[in-house]
Design an enzyme around this catalytic site. Structure first.
Site: not given
Length: 662
Positions: A255, A408
């Site tokens: 962008d 995790d």
């Protein structure tokens, strides 16, 4: 007595002793008397002389250390004064994002409050020197006009001002205790997880012996905007993933509105395309929706339907080569699993004091908040990056709320902390205004969602209200407004345990996930209170739809995670691959050529410099003024807290924390 007589007596005494010792039934005792040496002994003088000399050297050493410390403090103070004077002379205040109407209104309110406390301090100083603090005058006994005015002030503050201030104080104390209990419960949950060794378990493991068809199709997205400092590292880290090339597609979602940044990013993508990596470059001309709009636009591509999972990485994140092999297995056999969120690891956490303090907060967030919510509630928010989503869950509008989530904590993704206060302030404003916008827009939908009451309560009361609304409200109100005001309205009491003891205990709990940060516990406590003004303003802006809440400013990065850092991290976290290492160490020749061409343009561009922050400086003056008032009342703990908190605001207001630009 002659010598012959003395020898005779000694011989008789010795014969008696020999006769006594020769008897087998007798036991001999030997008593030795040790007497202190007398002053006439020459060795005593010598010993005392040596001890005195050693003592003299010891005191000289202490005086030298004291002189060195004083010189260091003096030089440091002179440096700070010169730096402050130089920045005040430059008179560049605040950043463009702080120039919004809501920010200017908040600054005007703080400035009026500063004028009020200065007037009250002058009034109290006059009363102190008149002795009215020790024997307060009454309206009946007052004679002079000033004395009557002070007596009337005592009546007004005791009857009209102190009660509402005390009520507000009690409300903030209750909110403070609720938040403290929440923090303690989180820590207890974390201790329980560590004690029971609770952790998610993957159903399968990829060891390289599988067929290519056994690997699911994964889409990797890297949204970025004018990220010339870090684009190469993030793209390289994603391109060397230990995953079959035909089962992975990388989207570089650019962008950027700067042409030189676009050329650099596009050249990097072309380099990896030539090496056989499936990677695409996408650029939007209009940044509708900012990052969210960028991701949404990329997901609308026709080929996305062929992919099962999507991994998202911000431009300053560099996953290890085995990132996908560590995260994707958790989805196997769990169709209701929507998200795997990994922990962030920071390559520049020891760069300066600001990055060290940020590391404390983010370590607590990942090690405690996210882990406890994931294990006990099975529900938490996505951090916006370094996570893998099931695409089906994203496509079902709102349906992903019914999915379970897992985190995790053994998988880490390298990223970079903002090193300047300006960048950090913009980031925190976005992080605290965004949740309030989301709360306002999605509150009704959350109530209607088909999830359990516990998950709704966790999302609404704990995440939105307690941690994003109540925390910045009470921290700013209690420590920046009520505490200094209570020094001028002593009838409203703020207990010492609220000011010092409980915040200190909470700071210790926050630092436990980052034990190496214990030396910074006091700066951390003071800095968190200092950041409350930014978080409070962001919360108000997002909740009431003020203009600054819709601003999206990309957090400036410096590219601290070098290619060597990536290689070292890969070697530490996973088995090194020869091809991976070679690719990491290679550089983008075309990118370097383009970078050399625009180097002169960058040098002639806008120069970086440190700023002044008006709100923080005004609050520093308020707190230091209140500290002087508390000194008149001999309030020890309140005085020291106000003094050091005022100095903390002053340091931040002068931009003396974080990156220093010469």
């Amino acid at each position: 007595m002659s010598n012959q007589a003395q020898n005779h007596e000694f011989q008789e005494w010795w014969n008696k002793q020999r006769g006594f010792l020769d008897k087998p039934d007798n036991t001999a005792f030997l008593t030795v008397e040790i007497s202190n040496p007398t002053a006439s002994d020459p060795t005593v003088d010598k010993g005392h002389t040596r001890s005195a000399r050693q003592l003299s050297w010891l005191w000289l050493l202490k005086f030298q250390q004291l002189a060195t410390s004083l010189a260091w403090l003096t030089n440091g103070s002179v440096y700070l004064l010169r730096t402050a004077n130089r920045r005040i002379a430059a008179s560049r205040t605040d950043s463009p994002s702080d120039s919004s109407a809501s920010s200017r209104r908040l600054y005007r309110i703080i400035k009026l409050f500063l004028l009020l406390v200065i007037l009250l301090l002058c009034f109290e100083l006059a009363a102190y020197f008149k002795g009215w603090h020790f024997s307060p005058p009454s309206m009946e006994s007052a004679e002079a006009a000033v004395e009557r005015a002070y007596a009337k002030w005592l009546e007004i503050r005791a009857g009209y001002l102190a009660p509402p201030l005390q009520s507000l104080t009690n409300v903030c104390i209750v909110l403070f205790l609720i938040q403290s209990v929440d923090r303690v419960v989180l820590m207890l949950g974390c201790f329980w997880i560590k004690f029971r060794k609770l952790r998610p378990v993957a159903a399968v493991e990829y060891d390289g012996s599988e067929n290519v068809e056994d690997y699911p199709m994964v889409l990797v997205q890297i949204p970025m905007c004018n990220e010339r400092e870090v684009y190469q590292q993030s793209i390289s880290a994603c391109c060397v993933q230990d995953w079959p090339k035909e089962r992975m597609l990388i989207q570089v979602l650019d962008d950027s509105d700067e042409l030189d940044a676009q050329l650099l990013i596009k050249a990097e993508v072309q380099k990896w395309q030539q090496r056989g990596v499936h990677i695409l470059y996408r650029h939007r001309l209009i940044r509708t929706g900012y990052k969210a709009g960028n991701l949404k636009s990329a997901m609308n591509c026709d080929y996305v339907k062929d992919y099962e999972f999507v991994a998202i990485f911000d431009a300053d994140f560099q996953p290890g080569p085995d990132f996908l092999k560590k995260t994707i297995p958790y989805f196997k056999g769990k169709d209701d699993l929507a998200l795997v969120q990994t922990r962030w690891a920071f390559v520049n956490k020891d760069e300066n004091l600001l990055t060290r303090l940020q590391n404390i907060n983010l370590s607590f967030h990942f090690e405690v908040e996210q882990q406890v919510n994931g294990v006990f509630i099975n529900f938490f928010g996505f951090n916006g990056t370094a996570g893998v989503w099931r695409i089906k869950a994203l496509e079902e509008c709102g349906g992903w709320l019914e999915r379970t989530t897992v985190e995790d904590m053994d998988i880490a993704c390298l990223c970079e902390l903002p090193e300047s206060y300006e960048a950090y302030k913009k980031q925190q404003h976005r992080w605290h205004s965004g949740p309030m916008q989301l709360f306002r827009l999605c509150f009704a939908d959350t109530l209607r969602a088909k999830v359990s009451f516990g998950k709704k309560a966790n999302l609404i009361f704990l995440f939105f209200l307690l941690r994003k609304l109540i925390l910045p409200f009470y921290s700013f109100t209690l420590f920046c407004i009520i505490l200094p005001l209570s020094m001028f309205l002593p009838e409203a009491e703020l207990p010492a345990w609220v000011v010092c003891y409980i915040p200190g205990l909470m700071s210790i709990l926050n630092i436990l996930p980052a034990p190496r940060s214990f030396p910074f516990i006091v700066p951390y406590l003071l800095f968190e209170n200092t950041m409350s003004v930014t978080k409070f303003h962001a919360m108000i802006s997002g909740l009431f739809r003020l203009g600054s809440s819709y601003e999206w400013v990309v957090t400036k990065k410096l590219g601290r995670s070098s290619e060597a850092d990536l290689v070292a991290f890969a070697e530490k976290e996973s088995d090194p691959l020869v091809e991976t290492t070679n690719l990491h160490r290679s550089s983008s020749e075309s990118g370097l050529d383009a970078l050399n061409k625009i180097e002169t343009t960058k040098k002639s561009g806008k120069k970086k410099r440190n700023r002044l922050y008006r709100k923080e400086l005004a609050l520093a003056m308020i707190l230091l003024t209140a500290a002087l008032r508390s000194l008149l009342s001999a309030q020890g703990i309140h005085f020291y807290f106000l003094l050091f908190q005022g100095i903390s605001f002053l340091v931040v207001g002068l931009d003396l924390i974080g990156e220093q630009v010469s």
